[in-house]
Enzyme design. Structure first.
Site, PDB file in Angstrom:
ATOM      1  N   GLU A   1      -5.502  15.223  11.324  1.00 50.55           N
ATOM      2  CA  GLU A   1      -6.034  16.234  10.328  1.00 50.55           C
ATOM      3  C   GLU A   1      -6.221  17.616  11.085  1.00 50.55           C
ATOM      4  OE1 GLU A   1      -9.435  14.255  12.947  1.00 50.55           O
ATOM      5  OE2 GLU A   1      -7.436  13.783  12.034  1.00 50.55           O
TER       6      GLU A   1
ATOM      7  N   ASP B   1      -9.136  22.101  12.400  1.00 55.68           N
ATOM      8  CA  ASP B   1      -9.570  20.616  12.255  1.00 55.68           C
ATOM      9  C   ASP B   1     -10.550  20.338  11.057  1.00 55.68           C
ATOM     10  OD1 ASP B   1      -9.228  18.093  13.770  1.00 55.68           O
ATOM     11  OD2 ASP B   1     -11.255  18.096  13.344  1.00 55.68           O
TER      12      ASP B   1
END
Length: 402
Positions: free
Chosen positions: A319, A275
């Site tokens: 993301e 992430d």
């Protein structure tokens, strides 16, 4: 239309007449068998009655009661035969004759029982007088006449039945002949129409053959185009539009396949969840277009770093990225992810709002196991996800092994 209706009528008539013929034959056989059984019963009654009479006569003349030892057995057999014949003639015109025979036998049996009683008491003269009495002799004669009458009535009933069934057979045969004639006419009509249809079909085949050549070329060309389009659609359906990596759908398919393979072969399997640290702040500060560029560069770095056979990098959502690492245990997977973390940091993408290194960084959670029977593949994904959040809680820009 009219020919088709006629054909149906003819076929129905044939089926009907065949059914009628079968019914007539079956019923005729049943009735003949019944008449034969009745006739046999009547003949048996005559024979048994004569046997009883002879038995009594000889016993009286010889004054020997042993001659009547089987009287009860023969009489019981005669009564049973009377009962059977009576049951068989209930549905026929012989029921009255058989009832009369039963009544005659009952009267004779009363006299014969009295004679037997006298003989057993050795009153031979009284027994002989009763046996040769005119009333008994007359009753015996009437019984024999009634028996002959029943046999004659049976013969007449059988002849009448045969005549009735012969009439039904003639009607069924006439209908069958009519149906066959109708079928022949329908066949002639169909034959003429068939010749016309064959000529028309020959003309159409020539026209269709020419059209098929054109159509085959068109179909071949279209098939090639569709195959190419399908391959393109298949690739698009498995690819993330922004980063060019495998999408979530592709990851789910590959992850389940790798899990099953590792389970069968008893090999380790690792997964890493990645992430981007504080990506929302990056988007808010630099704008979404810059955020898209950042994700593309991260995807390129991941693709260049993860190159072993069987490994897959996919965009998990937003993301978040995920890496499948087949055949790797925890330490190996940890080392591979540490290289990725360092490579991303080495990109030096400025991140003014980052609280860690002033550049774009990633937090990574790694989980590995040897899949066991009954274990869910989702459990390892959840473990890697939990490890990723642990990395963020420990200050970000870290790799944590579950």
């Amino acid at each position: 239309m009219r020919s088709t209706t006629s054909m149906y009528v003819a076929v129905a008539t044939l089926v009907l007449t065949m059914g009628v013929g079968s019914y007539v034959d079956i019923q005729d056989d049943v009735l003949h068998a019944r008449h034969l059984e009745i006739s046999t019963g009547l003949e048996r009654m005559v024979r048994l009655n004569q046997e009883l009479t002879s038995m009594l006569m000889i016993s009286v003349l010889e004054q020997n009661t042993l001659r009547t030892a089987s009287y009860d057995t023969v009489n019981a057999d005669l009564e049973a035969t009377l009962k059977t014949v009576g049951g068989l003639t209930q549905s026929q015109n012989l029921s009255e004759e058989v009832s009369a025979l039963s009544e005659d036998h009952r009267k004779l049996h009363v006299t014969e029982e009295a004679v037997l009683k006298l003989m057993r008491q050795e009153h031979w003269r009284e027994a002989r007088d009763m046996l040769f009495d005119d009333s008994y002799v007359l009753a015996k004669k009437i019984y024999e006449i009634n028996t002959e009458t029943a046999v004659g009535a049976l013969t007449g009933d059988l002849a009448h039945t045969d005549e009735y069934f012969d009439g039904l057979r003639l009607v069924a045969q006439a209908m069958r002949i009519a149906a066959l004639m109708l079928l022949l006419w329908v066949g002639a009509m169909f034959s003429r129409r068939l010749r016309q249809d064959v000529a028309e079909q020959a003309r159409l085949r020539e026209a269709i053959a020419a059209s098929n050549l054109v159509l085959e070329d068109s179909v071949l060309k279209r098939t090639v185009e569709l195959e190419a389009a399908n391959r393109q659609l298949q690739a698009l359906s498995a690819t993330d539009g922004l980063t060019g990596l495998a999408n979530r759908r592709k990851f789910d398919q590959e992850w389940e396949a790798e899990w099953q393979r590792a389970s069968r072969q008893g090999l380790p399997l690792a997964i890493a969840m990645l992430d981007v640290d504080q990506f929302k702040a990056y988007n808010d500060h630099y704008g979404h277009q810059a955020g898209d560029v950042c994700l593309k560069m991260l995807a390129q770095t991941l693709s260049n770093t993860v190159q072993r056979s069987g490994e897959l990098v996919a965009r998990y959502g937003g993301e978040e990225f995920v890496v499948i690492l087949p055949g790797q245990g925890g330490p190996e997977a940890y080392a591979a992810m540490e290289r990725i973390r360092a490579a991303v940091q080495a990109l030096g993408l400025p991140h003014a709002k980052a609280k860690v290194a002033g550049v774009v960084t990633i937090s990574i959670g790694v989980a590995s196991c040897v899949p066991q029977q009954g274990q869910s593949s989702a459990s390892l994904v959840q473990a890697a996800d939990a490890a990723m959040y642990q990395a963020k809680n420990q200050g970000r820009n870290k790799v944590v092994l579950a």
